[in-house]
Motif scaffolding. Sequence first.
Motif, PDB file in Angstrom:
ATOM      1  N   ALA A   1      96.030  -6.578  42.364  1.00  0.00           N
ATOM      2  CA  ALA A   1      96.076  -6.751  43.641  1.00  0.00           C
ATOM      3  C   ALA A   1      95.458  -7.590  44.331  1.00  0.00           C
ATOM      4  O   ALA A   1      95.927  -8.371  45.151  1.00  0.00           O
ATOM      5  N   MET A   2      94.113  -7.870  43.711  1.00  0.00           N
ATOM      6  CA  MET A   2      93.103  -9.075  44.305  1.00  0.00           C
ATOM      7  C   MET A   2      93.947 -10.218  43.882  1.00  0.00           C
ATOM      8  O   MET A   2      94.034 -11.251  44.875  1.00  0.00           O
ATOM      9  N   ILE A   3      94.514 -10.384  42.889  1.00  0.00           N
ATOM     10  CA  ILE A   3      95.319 -11.641  42.636  1.00  0.00           C
ATOM     11  C   ILE A   3      96.621 -11.847  43.616  1.00  0.00           C
ATOM     12  O   ILE A   3      96.886 -13.102  44.240  1.00  0.00           O
ATOM     13  N   ALA A   4      97.130 -10.985  43.758  1.00  0.00           N
ATOM     14  CA  ALA A   4      98.384 -10.809  44.922  1.00  0.00           C
ATOM     15  C   ALA A   4      97.866 -11.294  46.270  1.00  0.00           C
ATOM     16  O   ALA A   4      98.673 -11.947  46.979  1.00  0.00           O
ATOM     17  N   LEU A   5      96.700 -10.779  46.593  1.00  0.00           N
ATOM     18  CA  LEU A   5      96.078 -11.069  47.919  1.00  0.00           C
ATOM     19  C   LEU A   5      95.345 -12.496  47.926  1.00  0.00           C
ATOM     20  O   LEU A   5      94.811 -12.842  49.039  1.00  0.00           O
ATOM     21  N   GLY A   6      95.321 -13.358  46.945  1.00  0.00           N
ATOM     22  CA  GLY A   6      94.735 -14.660  46.969  1.00  0.00           C
ATOM     23  C   GLY A   6      93.274 -14.581  46.677  1.00  0.00           C
ATOM     24  O   GLY A   6      92.683 -15.558  46.926  1.00  0.00           O
TER      25      GLY A   6
ATOM     26  N   GLN B   1     103.903 -12.052  45.082  1.00  0.00           N
ATOM     27  CA  GLN B   1     102.749 -11.075  45.665  1.00  0.00           C
ATOM     28  C   GLN B   1     103.108  -9.755  45.903  1.00  0.00           C
ATOM     29  O   GLN B   1     102.436  -8.920  45.656  1.00  0.00           O
ATOM     30  N   SER B   2     104.357  -9.562  46.513  1.00  0.00           N
ATOM     31  CA  SER B   2     104.680  -8.131  46.883  1.00  0.00           C
ATOM     32  C   SER B   2     104.980  -7.410  45.334  1.00  0.00           C
ATOM     33  O   SER B   2     104.874  -6.222  45.301  1.00  0.00           O
ATOM     34  N   LEU B   3     105.699  -8.120  44.425  1.00  0.00           N
ATOM     35  CA  LEU B   3     105.943  -7.608  43.211  1.00  0.00           C
ATOM     36  C   LEU B   3     104.447  -7.348  42.633  1.00  0.00           C
ATOM     37  O   LEU B   3     104.426  -6.122  42.010  1.00  0.00           O
TER      38      LEU B   3
ATOM     39  N   MET C   1     111.751 -22.353  50.553  1.00  0.00           N
ATOM     40  CA  MET C   1     112.144 -21.663  49.249  1.00  0.00           C
ATOM     41  C   MET C   1     110.768 -21.491  48.619  1.00  0.00           C
ATOM     42  O   MET C   1     110.823 -20.105  48.085  1.00  0.00           O
ATOM     43  N   MET C   2     109.745 -22.046  48.407  1.00  0.00           N
ATOM     44  CA  MET C   2     108.613 -22.091  47.555  1.00  0.00           C
ATOM     45  C   MET C   2     107.806 -20.893  48.360  1.00  0.00           C
ATOM     46  O   MET C   2     107.238 -20.155  47.475  1.00  0.00           O
ATOM     47  N   TYR C   3     107.660 -20.803  49.453  1.00  0.00           N
ATOM     48  CA  TYR C   3     106.901 -19.773  50.292  1.00  0.00           C
ATOM     49  C   TYR C   3     107.497 -18.439  49.999  1.00  0.00           C
ATOM     50  O   TYR C   3     106.869 -17.352  49.808  1.00  0.00           O
ATOM     51  N   PHE C   4     108.779 -18.145  50.051  1.00  0.00           N
ATOM     52  CA  PHE C   4     109.597 -17.181  49.807  1.00  0.00           C
ATOM     53  C   PHE C   4     109.542 -16.516  48.275  1.00  0.00           C
ATOM     54  O   PHE C   4     109.205 -15.451  48.256  1.00  0.00           O
ATOM     55  N   LEU C   5     109.293 -17.474  47.510  1.00  0.00           N
ATOM     56  CA  LEU C   5     109.082 -17.025  45.977  1.00  0.00           C
ATOM     57  C   LEU C   5     107.563 -16.488  45.754  1.00  0.00           C
ATOM     58  O   LEU C   5     107.233 -15.683  44.999  1.00  0.00           O
ATOM     59  N   ILE C   6     106.593 -17.399  46.554  1.00  0.00           N
ATOM     60  CA  ILE C   6     105.172 -16.781  46.275  1.00  0.00           C
ATOM     61  C   ILE C   6     105.097 -15.498  47.165  1.00  0.00           C
ATOM     62  O   ILE C   6     104.456 -14.726  46.374  1.00  0.00           O
ATOM     63  N   GLU C   7     105.588 -15.144  48.092  1.00  0.00           N
ATOM     64  CA  GLU C   7     105.561 -13.939  48.780  1.00  0.00           C
ATOM     65  C   GLU C   7     106.237 -12.864  47.939  1.00  0.00           C
ATOM     66  O   GLU C   7     105.668 -11.592  47.961  1.00  0.00           O
ATOM     67  N   TRP C   8     107.339 -13.347  47.259  1.00  0.00           N
ATOM     68  CA  TRP C   8     108.083 -12.354  46.349  1.00  0.00           C
ATOM     69  C   TRP C   8     107.224 -11.669  45.313  1.00  0.00           C
ATOM     70  O   TRP C   8     107.269 -10.682  44.807  1.00  0.00           O
TER      71      TRP C   8
END
Length: 146
Positions: free
Chosen positions: A56-61, A10-12, A1-8
């Motif tokens: 975008a850089m934050i979203a990509l880590g 990042q996508s946002l 569930m946590m992984y899904f939230l992080i991906e969501w």
Amino acid sequence: MMYFLIEWIQSLLLIISAILIIIAAVGLLRVDKNQKNVVYARIHIVGIFDMACILAMIALGHYILAGLYFIIAPFAAHAMSYAYFKTEDDVNNSNIKKEITDEEIKENPFLHSKEEVQDLEREEFPADKKADERFSVSTLEISEDD
């Protein structure tokens, strides 16, 4: 569930940054070239590109790179606008000299009159040489003898 939230998240963040880039691109294209203070308006619009890239850089880590860019980008924008204000902005800065005297041109090897530059640009040039070769750059050679 946590992984899904992080991906969501990042996508946002990537979607938000893409929308900001599209809005800024349209704004940059629509800025009237004859508008007063157009350089400052363009620098402001490019600041929106900067913030979109940071998101975008934050979203990509890339957190460290985003942090550095967040600190450096405003300094670069300020430096560009200040340089323009001090050298070319005769509308807002009344201290700018509009005309350079012939004595100043003769004293400084880096200054050339407008007519001289236009003559160099109009000069016929052999087809076998590159366009950059018609302007020469002098260098100082230093040799060290033991």
